[in-house]
Enzyme design. Structure first.
Site, short mmCIF file in Angstrom:
data_model
loop_
_atom_site.label_atom_id
_atom_site.label_comp_id
_atom_site.label_asym_id
_atom_site.label_seq_id
_atom_site.Cartn_x
_atom_site.Cartn_y
_atom_site.Cartn_z
CB SER A 194 -0.57 0.00 1.31
OG SER A 194 -1.62 1.25 1.56
CE1 TYR A 226 -4.21 -1.79 5.20
CE2 TYR A 226 -3.14 0.15 4.64
CZ TYR A 226 -3.89 -1.18 4.51
OH TYR A 226 -4.11 -1.48 3.15
#
Length: 258
Positions: A148, A161
């Protein structure tokens, strides 16, 4: 031009988190290039529905569905044991399964942030290690990790995250170097906002969507198929000299200047 450089005919690909969103799109893309695909997810009903949809779109394709939670150590082993029992090794592993819970850093419980790491990072590391002897049975095998842009810059997704995805990108580089001599390529992709069920709630807020688009030079949200195309390219024989790389699928987000 050798057409086989742009095909995956007969290759066996394992895609985690394959029942929806980016994972399902990756499975569809690999099928389109001729691969045989095994999709893994926790929800058995969603998994079977995805398998039916994939076979409807690719009636000549071969799709297997395995119910499994890759965040669980025992179930990770069961998935790879099933692949090993087929006696064909493995050509492609796509570590796509992931999850998140967005909070301020001090608001996470220990269980919450550790679970994010278990799903996003530890599962990918363990599956890669378990798959290694199966991947080495074939020349030109590969792993693609779905990371990501959160692992490369701050995007309000929550510290755990971003930390887990940053570690996944570093894992990609380390394994690429370590396993190059064994013929296993390891790469990753880094999506920005992609239109999926998981992002739908945030993108439904028009003010938030405007903020996202203002930071995206291409002025739109990405589609799962656009991530899948990058993943598939990294799996192709045409990408045989590419390893340790991360392709951002972000509409220019990471290159944004003022």
């Amino acid at each position: 031009m050798d057409p086989h450089r742009w095909r995956l005919d007969g290759q066996l690909a394992l895609v985690t988190g394959g029942s929806a969103g980016i994972g399902r799109a990756i499975a569809r893309e690999l099928l389109g290039f001729g691969a045989r695909v095994v999709i893994v997810a926790r929800d058995g009903d969603a998994l079977e529905a995805a398998r039916d949809e994939l076979l409807e779109e690719c009636p000549d394709g071969e799709v297997r569905a395995l119910v499994g939670d890759v965040a669980d150590e025992e179930q990770r082993r069961e998935v790879l044991d099933w692949v090993e029992d087929q006696g064909e090794g493995l050509n492609i592993l796509v570590n796509n399964a992931g999850g998140n819970l967005t909070r301020a850093a001090n608001d996470y419980t220990d269980e919450e942030w550790r679970e994010i790491f278990e799903v996003n990072l530890f599962s990918a590391f363990e599956l890669s290690r378990y798959a290694f002897p199966l991947l080495t049975q074939h020349p030109g095998s590969c792993i693609v990790n779905v990371g990501s842009v959160s692992g490369m810059t701050h995007v309000r997704s929550g510290a755990p995250y971003g930390m887990s995805k940053a570690a996944m990108h570093q894992m990609t580089r380390n394994l690429a170097v370590e396993w190059a001599e064994d013929g296993v390529r390891v790469n990753s992709v880094a999506p920005w906002y992609i239109r999926t069920r998981r992002t739908s709630a945030k993108l439904a807020d028009p003010d938030y969507l405007d903020e996202v688009l203002l930071r995206t030079p291409m002025g739109r949200v990405g589609e799962p198929e656009e991530v899948a195309a990058a993943v598939a390219f990294l799996c192709l024989p045409a990408a045989a000299y590419i390893t340790g790389e991360c392709i951002a699928v972000d509409g220019g987000f990471l290159r944004y200047g003022f």
